[in-house]
Design an enzyme around this catalytic site. Structure first.
Site, PDB file in Angstrom:
ATOM      1  CE  LYS A 258       3.440   5.446   0.565  1.00 22.97           C
ATOM      2  NZ  LYS A 258       4.180   4.409  -0.149  1.00 22.97           N
ATOM      3  CG  HIS A 282       7.483   1.030  -1.140  1.00 21.85           C
ATOM      4  ND1 HIS A 282       7.292   2.164  -1.870  1.00 21.85           N
ATOM      5  CD2 HIS A 282       6.758   0.066  -1.763  1.00 21.85           C
ATOM      6  CE1 HIS A 282       6.495   1.895  -2.899  1.00 21.85           C
ATOM      7  NE2 HIS A 282       6.157   0.641  -2.852  1.00 21.85           N
TER       8      HIS A 282
HETATM    9  C1  LIG Z   1       1.377  -5.099  -1.988  1.00 25.43           C
HETATM   10  C2  LIG Z   1       1.870  -3.698  -1.835  1.00 25.43           C
HETATM   11  C3  LIG Z   1       1.809  -2.848  -2.928  1.00 25.43           C
HETATM   12  C4  LIG Z   1       2.220  -1.513  -2.771  1.00 25.43           C
HETATM   13  N1  LIG Z   1       2.082  -0.657  -3.841  1.00 25.43           N
HETATM   14  C5  LIG Z   1       2.383   0.657  -3.667  1.00 25.43           C
HETATM   15  C6  LIG Z   1       2.115   1.598  -4.691  1.00 25.43           C
HETATM   16  O1  LIG Z   1       1.583   1.275  -5.747  1.00 25.43           O
HETATM   17  N2  LIG Z   1       2.442   2.888  -4.457  1.00 25.43           N
HETATM   18  C7  LIG Z   1       3.005   3.309  -3.278  1.00 25.43           C
HETATM   19  O2  LIG Z   1       3.282   4.506  -3.111  1.00 25.43           O
HETATM   20  N3  LIG Z   1       3.261   2.436  -2.290  1.00 25.43           N
HETATM   21  C8  LIG Z   1       2.947   1.132  -2.443  1.00 25.43           C
HETATM   22  N4  LIG Z   1       3.151   0.261  -1.412  1.00 25.43           N
HETATM   23  C9  LIG Z   1       3.689   0.762  -0.127  1.00 25.43           C
HETATM   24  C10 LIG Z   1       2.562   1.252   0.783  1.00 25.43           C
HETATM   25  O3  LIG Z   1       2.010   2.441   0.302  1.00 25.43           O
HETATM   26  C11 LIG Z   1       3.070   1.531   2.202  1.00 25.43           C
HETATM   27  O4  LIG Z   1       4.180   2.385   2.143  1.00 25.43           O
HETATM   28  C12 LIG Z   1       3.424   0.247   2.951  1.00 25.43           C
HETATM   29  O5  LIG Z   1       2.527  -0.783   2.683  1.00 25.43           O
HETATM   30  C13 LIG Z   1       3.456   0.534   4.445  1.00 25.43           C
HETATM   31  O6  LIG Z   1       3.856  -0.571   5.156  1.00 25.43           O
HETATM   32  P1  LIG Z   1       2.839  -1.599   5.853  1.00 25.43           P
HETATM   33  O7  LIG Z   1       2.337  -2.478   4.763  1.00 25.43           O
HETATM   34  O8  LIG Z   1       3.732  -2.308   6.803  1.00 25.43           O
HETATM   35  O9  LIG Z   1       1.751  -0.814   6.509  1.00 25.43           O
HETATM   36  C14 LIG Z   1       2.738  -1.074  -1.534  1.00 25.43           C
HETATM   37  C15 LIG Z   1       2.794  -1.942  -0.443  1.00 25.43           C
HETATM   38  C16 LIG Z   1       2.352  -3.243  -0.580  1.00 25.43           C
HETATM   39  C17 LIG Z   1       2.379  -4.142   0.630  1.00 25.43           C
END
Ligand SMILES: Cc1cc2nc3c(=O)[nH]c(=O)nc-3n(C[C@H](O)[C@H](O)[C@H](O)COP(=O)(O)O)c2cc1C
Length: 383
Positions: A258, A282
């Site tokens: 990812k 992300h």
């Molecule tokens: C508050 C928050 C915490 C996140 N924590 C992680 C995480 O612990 N591990 C990870 O792989 N991605 C993390 N992400 C990224 C999400 O997996 C994802 O890639 C992202 O939210 C996608 O975009 P979107 O919020 O516009 O749908 C996080 C995203 C947010 C908003």
């Protein structure tokens, strides 16, 4: 119009976002909602997905449209799932459990983050082993091996490793709110909590959120400063081919990378024998100067879509956004914030509501453009 299977007061993710903002303390909402630096990448993600246009074919023969999608040998009910999100219990108590259960009921994937507030074992049990696990790369091999063993025992068959967190994203709101590493709890945050009695009451009922998966490895009674140091010492975010190879050898299930944002990393993933990639930035939280995800998605899917499963997240907020991403070459899509807004807005009902809403919206697009199967979306792309 067919009967709607969600609360009609909230017919869009934006409605859920507005309600979430009213219900949870400002520091928690800003942690969820924000991007990094000036939020350019965050806004571009959704805006550039929405530049994609679809062509309807009204006079074509149409029997029925089905969202069912087979991925890694499993037939899911819809071509979208829940991306891994850290610290979910901070935004709404019990959030990972609520979302995992809803995902399991609707037969869509839920990805558990290493740093969220429920454990590998609890989510494995709730989803009957159907969840995926996202590993933050541990600095020590023993910890990595132990976590993988726990995943295997709990029945997970898809492991997601992450390449887009070689550094902590620079997030001004979190810095202001004391949620950077090491975190601080200020009077300002306490006042914000007191202003959201429902959230405070629920949090009190469920207890303080903890890093449940990591608990067995953490010294007891860490203060916030020590917690920051523990996290820094325990994980080394910078992934490379040398770190991926032993995981590929060890992990018998499907392995997904990812955070892929360019063709070169996609090619490396294929050469390393990975099963899938999630094209992702992300959610705009790491590199404000980077591309939105829809651009590399199209290029990567065109070049490598027949060699590896190409999935995508970042910026998707609706059924039409899912449709646009699938038409641009994604086999499957994920969302992070949309589901978290849902659970912060509606508590226990938030997971079910958000999935039902997105399914209804996506089904409408399919029927409108005369697309019977998910893999046919690409025939509707206006290139
Ligand atoms: C508050 C928050 C915490 C996140 N924590 C992680 C995480 O612990 N591990 C990870 O792989 N991605 C993390 N992400 C990224 C999400 O997996 C994802 O890639 C992202 O939210 C996608 O975009 P979107 O919020 O516009 O749908 C996080 C995203 C947010 C908003």
């Amino acid at each position: 119009m067919t009967t709607l299977s969600f609360n009609t007061k909230y017919p869009s993710v934006e409605d859920l976002r507005s309600r979430a903002k009213k219900r949870i303390p400002k520091f928690a909402f800003e942690y969820l909602d924000g991007g990094c630096n000036e939020d350019v990448n965050l806004y571009k993600n959704t805006a550039e997905i929405r530049e994609v246009e679809l062509l309807p074919q009204y006079l074509s023969k149409h029997t029925a449209s089905s969202m069912k999608t087979t991925l890694f040998g499993h037939e899911y009910d819809a071509p979208f799932g829940m991306a891994p999100v850290g610290l979910q219990g901070l935004m709404w108590p019990n959030a990972p459990e609520i979302l995992a259960k809803a995902a399991s009921t609707h037969n869509v994937p839920f990805i558990l983050s290493t740093v969220t507030t429920s454990s590998i074992e609890r989510i494995g049990e709730l989803t009957e082993g159907k969840a995926w696990f996202q590993l933050y790369h541990p600095a020590k091999n023993e910890l990595r091996d132990d976590i993988l063993l726990r995943c295997e025992k709990a029945g997970y068959d898809t492991l997601v490793i992450l390449c887009d967190v070689p550094t902590f994203g620079f997030r001004p709101r979190d810095i202001r709110n004391g949620l950077a590493m090491p975190p601080t709890m200020s009077i300002k945050n306490i006042l914000q909590i007191l202003g959201k009695p429902n959230w405070a009451l629920q949090t009190l009922k469920h207890g303080q959120p903890n890093f449940e998966t990591l608990k067995p490895y953490m010294p007891k009674n860490l203060d916030l400063k020590q917690l920051g140091k523990f996290m820094d010492d325990t994980f080394s975010g910078r992934l490379n081919e040398e770190k991926i190879k032993p995981i590929r050898d060890m992990w018998k299930g499907k392995l997904v990378l990812k955070g892929v944002a360019n063709e070169l990393d996609a090619e490396r993933a294929i050469n390393l024998g990975l099963d899938g990639i999630i094209v992702s930035n992300h959610g705009g939280r790491q590199l404000d100067a980077g591309e939105s995800t829809i651009k590399p998605l199209s290029r990567i899917a065109k070049k490598y879509g027949d060699q590896i499963e190409v999935m995508m997240d970042s910026g998707i907020r609706s059924g039409p956004d899912i449709a646009r991403s699938l038409a641009s070459g994604a086999k499957f899509t994920f969302m992070g914030r949309s589901f978290m807004y849902g659970v912060a807005a509606l508590g226990n009902k938030g997971g079910d509501h958000t999935i039902s809403l997105l399914k209804t919206q996506l089904q409408q697009v399919m029927e409108q453009i005369c697309c019977e199967k998910v893999e046919d979306f690409k025939n509707h792309l206006i290139d």
